[in-house]
Scaffold this motif. Structure first.
Motif, short mmCIF file in Angstrom:
data_model
loop_
_atom_site.label_atom_id
_atom_site.label_comp_id
_atom_site.label_asym_id
_atom_site.label_seq_id
_atom_site.Cartn_x
_atom_site.Cartn_y
_atom_site.Cartn_z
N SER A 12 -6.03 15.81 3.45
CA SER A 12 -6.53 14.44 3.59
C SER A 12 -5.51 13.46 3.04
CB SER A 12 -7.87 14.27 2.85
OG SER A 12 -8.81 15.22 3.31
N VAL A 13 -5.71 12.20 3.39
CA VAL A 13 -4.82 11.14 2.94
C VAL A 13 -5.65 10.07 2.24
CG1 VAL A 13 -3.17 9.35 3.64
CG2 VAL A 13 -3.20 11.55 4.83
N PHE A 14 -5.19 9.63 1.06
CA PHE A 14 -5.83 8.45 0.44
C PHE A 14 -4.78 7.36 0.23
CE2 PHE A 14 -4.50 10.78 -3.37
CZ PHE A 14 -4.06 9.77 -4.23
N ARG A 15 -5.27 6.14 0.23
CA ARG A 15 -4.40 4.96 0.16
C ARG A 15 -4.67 4.18 -1.13
NH1 ARG A 15 -6.60 2.10 3.87
NH2 ARG A 15 -7.49 0.49 2.52
N VAL A 16 -3.61 3.66 -1.70
CA VAL A 16 -3.70 2.78 -2.87
C VAL A 16 -3.12 1.42 -2.47
CG1 VAL A 16 -2.99 2.37 -5.25
CG2 VAL A 16 -3.52 4.69 -4.49
N ASP A 17 -3.95 0.37 -2.61
CA ASP A 17 -3.52 -0.97 -2.26
C ASP A 17 -3.07 -1.73 -3.50
OD1 ASP A 17 -4.15 -0.59 0.41
OD2 ASP A 17 -6.23 -1.25 0.15
N LEU A 18 -1.92 -2.37 -3.41
CA LEU A 18 -1.35 -3.17 -4.50
C LEU A 18 -1.23 -4.60 -4.00
CD1 LEU A 18 1.57 -0.74 -5.43
CD2 LEU A 18 -0.76 -0.70 -6.32
N LEU A 19 -2.12 -5.47 -4.45
CA LEU A 19 -2.16 -6.84 -3.94
C LEU A 19 -1.98 -7.85 -5.06
CD1 LEU A 19 -5.09 -6.63 -1.38
CD2 LEU A 19 -2.64 -6.55 -0.93
N SER A 46 0.84 -1.19 0.00
CA SER A 46 0.00 0.00 0.00
C SER A 46 0.87 1.24 0.00
CB SER A 46 -0.95 0.01 1.21
OG SER A 46 -0.22 0.00 2.41
N LEU A 47 0.32 2.30 -0.58
CA LEU A 47 1.01 3.58 -0.67
C LEU A 47 0.04 4.68 -0.26
CD1 LEU A 47 2.58 2.78 -4.12
CD2 LEU A 47 3.89 3.00 -2.02
N LEU A 103 -9.77 9.03 -11.00
CA LEU A 103 -8.67 8.13 -10.66
C LEU A 103 -8.86 6.82 -11.40
CD1 LEU A 103 -6.17 7.86 -8.76
CD2 LEU A 103 -7.71 6.85 -7.07
N GLY A 104 -7.82 6.35 -12.05
CA GLY A 104 -7.89 5.09 -12.80
C GLY A 104 -6.62 4.28 -12.66
N PRO A 107 -5.40 -2.46 -8.75
CA PRO A 107 -5.20 -1.65 -7.53
C PRO A 107 -6.50 -1.02 -7.06
CG PRO A 107 -3.46 -1.23 -9.13
CD PRO A 107 -4.49 -2.06 -9.84
N GLN A 108 -6.61 -0.89 -5.76
CA GLN A 108 -7.82 -0.32 -5.16
C GLN A 108 -7.43 0.87 -4.29
OE1 GLN A 108 -11.00 -1.41 -5.70
NE2 GLN A 108 -10.20 -2.94 -7.15
#
Length: 574
Positions: free
Chosen positions: A124-131, A81-82, A96-97, A109-110
């Motif tokens: 604010s902070v948003f997170r990008v998950d890489l699984l 995650s980032l 966002l894509g 990615p989500q």
């Protein structure tokens, strides 16, 4: 999935290299389509990444940061995650894509925000998950696109982020592995990458005993390590002809093939004075099998000299054919050297014994005859000690600025990383990696050596903190300074300092910091400054090595990959 703070030692390195592509703002530095927009990594995120109190901006008050990098950096397998901080002073819409080139290996990615909406007015902070899916081993290219739009103008700023991530196949049946104190297993059952799983330990006494190694070892007859067959190798088939013995693709494959075998880093605690507990008789016994007659060695010039030690340029005569000779380094001690000093020279010389890699320089032979001062022999490298070589280059800079290029220095760093990657897989911890413990030849081939006599030959690099131990304080990780704990991760820290040495042509790190204050200085988040003319991306590599949490530091395989790509990028422009 790992928590946001775990395994992100390379996150800064990855996101610092993000390419900002924009379509409608022209070539100017200010994009009028996004008034008051800020997108950045916060101080907290940076502290988790590399332990530094700083912010890293991609867009600051409408100004987009551009980094002209022609390559993509690798996201380590354990970085899942980032986190981004953003806000705008007025109404700005976003979309966002994501795209991945291998959906079978990595899920789309989500993000924890909607795919479109308005940029928040408050920070604010948003997170990008890489699984990864865990279905196969693959290197996946991922693209994230963030479009920013103002309704009144319809101008669009497009931010494109392209990265690669290593994904690994989940074993059909996971092996039971020991759980080490303080290290939690993966909560979702996924197999963590080998970058986290590699277990890096050595026997007590710094891994000095390698007598049980079963490889054929006759360095006297075959000291050109280019002909050695090594397990990690890359010595053959490498696309980088100028980087002997290192193939980044094989580095990645080694990670994959070992992924199901290892667990988290165990802690290795080195007791003080552990070397001094070895007697001279024991030290001689350990090297008895490689002892040769003193008559075969002729000493020539003194290359380095300390208080009680010397390094000579010597000539070794072939035992079977006296007409054949070859040059060697001959380490020895003066007559007034104590028994403890002689013992330490012999034991520390054995640190790399039995290991074969083109970027390592283990001992050839020893002379331990009664009545003579012991002597240690190593293959000769005609430009000698790397630290002294770098300082000579610095002296020559004014007259010949092109004497050594930035590409040459990165080339050296890659070779050191290759040698250290091999040591990590062989579960050997160096504990004293620095340019003073490397040598170089006229072809710019670099080899890592042991640290025998280094305390004597480079006394300004070692300090006693009141415990009767001379240690390389300025190269040591915080856990090594405070708790005397060593691992491959502490070697990675030292590699970051070694890379800094390369880029400064042999300057002393932390030269203005009192050695007694080093631990507090590091704990407070301070690090050595970025060298002059050092690219941001290269300094980011160093900074990642200095993360306070050793689990967040990159592994040597990752460093090889990142530096190799940076080296290739330099070649495209130089």
């Amino acid at each position: 999935m790992a928590g946001p703070g775990r395994g992100r030692g390379l996150a800064l390195l990855v996101w610092r290299a993000l390419m900002v592509a924009w379509s409608c703002c022209g070539s100017g530095s200010v994009c009028r389509a996004s008034p008051g927009v800020n997108v950045y990594l916060s101080v907290e995120e940076m502290r988790r990444l590399i332990g530094l109190d700083a912010e890293l901006y991609y867009v600051r008050n409408d100004v987009v940061s551009h980094f002209a990098l022609p390559f993509k950096l690798l996201v380590p397998g354990e970085t899942n995650s980032l986190h981004f901080t953003w806000h705008a002073k007025s109404k700005v819409e976003y979309k966002l894509g994501f795209q991945v080139d291998n959906p079978a290996a990595m899920d789309m990615p989500q993000a924890n925000i909607s795919v479109q909406g308005e940029v928040p007015r408050e920070v604010s902070v948003f997170r990008v998950d890489l699984l990864c899916t865990g279905k196969l081993d693959s290197e996946v290219t991922m693209e994230m696109q963030l479009n920013l739009t103002i309704n009144s103008s319809k101008n669009i700023t497009v931010l494109n982020f392209k990265r690669r991530k290593m994904c690994y196949k989940k074993p059909e049946q996971e092996e039971k592995t020991p759980i080490y104190p303080g290290k939690n297993s993966s909560k979702d059952g996924r197999t963590t990458s080998i970058m986290r799983q590699q277990e890096l330990v050595v026997e007590p006494e710094e891994g000095l005993v390698h007598d049980s190694v079963t490889e054929e070892q006759d360095v006297d007859d075959n000291d050109d390590q280019e002909s050695m067959q090594v397990t990690d190798a890359g010595a053959q088939g490498s696309d980088l002809k100028e980087l002997p013995g290192c193939n980044p693709e094989e580095e990645r494959q080694n990670c994959v093939t070992q992924a199901s075998k290892k667990s988290a880093y165990p802690t290795l605690r080195i007791e003080k004075n552990d070397l001094k507990s070895v007697t001279l008789a024991e030290a001689k016994t350990r090297v008895k099998d490689i002892a040769i007659s003193r008559e075969r060695v002729t000493l020539k010039d003194v290359l380095q000299e300390g208080t009680f030690g010397r390094i000579f340029h010597g000539i070794l005569v072939d035992e079977k054919d006296p007409s054949k000779e070859k040059y060697v380094f001959a380490k020895t001690v003066k007559d007034h050297a104590s028994e403890v000093q002689v013992t330490m020279m012999l034991t520390e010389s054995c640190k790399l014994r039995g290991l074969h890699h083109r970027n390592l320089l283990p001992i050839n032979h020893v002379c331990i005859e009664d009545g003579e001062r012991p002597m240690v022999l190593l293959p000769y490298m005609n430009w000698g000690n790397l630290k002294l070589f770098l300082r000579q280059c610095k002296l020559a800079e004014a007259n010949n600025p092109q004497a050594i290029s930035q590409q040459d220095l990165v080339h050296m760093a890659i070779q050191i990383a290759c040698g250290m990657s091999y040591l990590a897989r062989r579960e050997v911890i160096h504990k004293d990696l620095a340019t003073r413990n490397c040598v170089i030849d006229d072809g710019l081939q670099v080899k890592i050596t042991d640290n025998a006599l280094s305390r004597d030959l480079f006394p300004m690099d070692y300090h006693c903190l009141g415990d009767n131990e001379n240690r390389p304080v300025r190269w040591m990780a915080l856990e090594s300074l405070v708790n005397n704990e060593f691992s491959s991760a502490s070697d990675v820290w030292a590699f970051g300092v070694t890379l800094w040495e390369l880029m400064t042509l042999g300057q002393t790190p932390y030269v203005d910091i009192d050695p007694f204050e080093m631990a507090a200085y590091l704990k407070d988040g301070y690090r050595i400054a970025q060298p002059i003319n050092c690219p941001d991306e290269l300094f980011a590599v160093m900074a990642c090595c200095w993360a306070l949490d050793r689990e967040e530091r990159p592994k040597f395989q990752q460093l090889v990959q990142c530096l190799t790509e940076f080296h290739a990028a330099l070649g495209a422009y130089v």
